[in-house]
Write a protein that holds these residues in place. Structure first.
Motif, PDB file in Angstrom:
ATOM      1  N   SER A  63       0.854  -1.174   0.000  1.00 32.75           N
ATOM      2  CA  SER A  63       0.000   0.000   0.000  1.00 32.75           C
ATOM      3  C   SER A  63       0.894   1.228   0.000  1.00 32.75           C
ATOM      4  O   SER A  63       2.078   1.152   0.285  1.00 32.75           O
ATOM      5  N   SER A  64       0.302   2.346  -0.324  1.00 30.87           N
ATOM      6  CA  SER A  64       1.044   3.605  -0.277  1.00 30.87           C
ATOM      7  C   SER A  64       0.155   4.658   0.373  1.00 30.87           C
ATOM      8  O   SER A  64      -1.061   4.544   0.362  1.00 30.87           O
ATOM      9  N   GLY A  79       4.630   0.284   1.614  1.00 33.12           N
ATOM     10  CA  GLY A  79       4.947  -0.939   2.336  1.00 33.12           C
ATOM     11  C   GLY A  79       3.692  -1.743   2.567  1.00 33.12           C
ATOM     12  O   GLY A  79       2.616  -1.407   2.076  1.00 33.12           O
ATOM     13  N   THR A  80       3.813  -2.815   3.337  1.00 31.06           N
ATOM     14  CA  THR A  80       2.635  -3.619   3.644  1.00 31.06           C
ATOM     15  C   THR A  80       1.726  -2.882   4.621  1.00 31.06           C
ATOM     16  O   THR A  80       0.525  -3.104   4.647  1.00 31.06           O
ATOM     17  N   THR A  81       2.307  -1.999   5.438  1.00 26.96           N
ATOM     18  CA  THR A  81       1.527  -1.107   6.297  1.00 26.96           C
ATOM     19  C   THR A  81       1.978   0.311   6.027  1.00 26.96           C
ATOM     20  O   THR A  81       3.151   0.556   5.747  1.00 26.96           O
ATOM     21  N   CYS A  82       1.049   1.250   6.091  1.00 23.80           N
ATOM     22  CA  CYS A  82       1.380   2.634   5.759  1.00 23.80           C
ATOM     23  C   CYS A  82       0.416   3.569   6.485  1.00 23.80           C
ATOM     24  O   CYS A  82      -0.768   3.282   6.593  1.00 23.80           O
ATOM     25  N   SER A  83       0.959   4.694   7.013  1.00 22.93           N
ATOM     26  CA  SER A  83       0.112   5.702   7.635  1.00 22.93           C
ATOM     27  C   SER A  83       0.692   7.079   7.354  1.00 22.93           C
ATOM     28  O   SER A  83       1.903   7.221   7.176  1.00 22.93           O
ATOM     29  N   SER A 102       9.380   1.894   3.141  1.00 21.41           N
ATOM     30  CA  SER A 102      10.082   3.167   2.934  1.00 21.41           C
ATOM     31  C   SER A 102      10.579   3.808   4.215  1.00 21.41           C
ATOM     32  O   SER A 102      11.410   4.707   4.172  1.00 21.41           O
ATOM     33  N   GLY A 103      10.063   3.403   5.367  1.00 21.48           N
ATOM     34  CA  GLY A 103      10.457   4.042   6.626  1.00 21.48           C
ATOM     35  C   GLY A 103       9.654   5.313   6.845  1.00 21.48           C
ATOM     36  O   GLY A 103       8.619   5.533   6.225  1.00 21.48           O
TER      37      GLY A 103
END
Length: 155
Positions: A63-64, A79-83, A102-103
């Motif tokens: 996801s982005s 990444g697989t998780t994103c906020s 991406s961090g």
């Protein structure tokens, strides 16, 4: 004569090379390991039918997310998780996004300054060093925004 001598030397060399092998004690663990390595493969179980795999189920979804910064730029993370959190300078929120691939990325620090002038005001926004002197000027990032009449400035 030369042939017999050469043949004799060859036989002696073979005997001397074979002696350490013949004299070495048998190692049952090594023999079992070799037997396991060179054993034939087991026959397949014909009663079991392999199930087809769905390719999409084995791929981890990505996801982005995007954070909008106060200065009009944006940050994108993935990444697989994103906020993501948008900048809100009035609330003291800098703005950032974090993705497992991406961090974390952070918007530039936000600051603004407003100087009240005679009959008007001047203001600016910047990433650092924002300050104002009333009836004189507002400064952001080293850029000075003068009041229309600044005859009473302390500078």
């Amino acid at each position: 004569m030369k042939r017999r001598l050469a043949f004799g030397i060859a036989v002696l060399a073979l005997v001397f090379c074979a002696l350490p092998t013949l004299a070495a004690p048998a190692d049952p663990a090594a023999d079992d390991a070799l037997a396991a390595i060179f054993a034939p493969a087991p026959a397949p179980d014909l009663g079991v039918v392999p199930q087809p795999q769905n390719e999409a189920s084995r791929i981890t979804p990505k996801s982005s997310c995007t954070a909008t910064c106060w200065n009009g730029t944006s940050l994108t993370c993935s990444g697989t998780t994103c906020s993501a959190t948008n900048s809100n300078c009035a609330a003291g929120v800098r703005g950032s996004c974090t993705g497992s691939t991406s961090g974390t990325k952070t918007c530039p620090a936000c600051c603004s300054a407003t100087a009240t002038c005679t009959g008007a005001s001047v203001s600016c926004s910047g990433t650092s060093d924002c300050f104002a002197i009333n009836k004189c000027y507002a400064s952001c990032d080293g850029v000075i925004h003068w009041c229309g009449s600044h005859g009473i400035c302390p500078i």
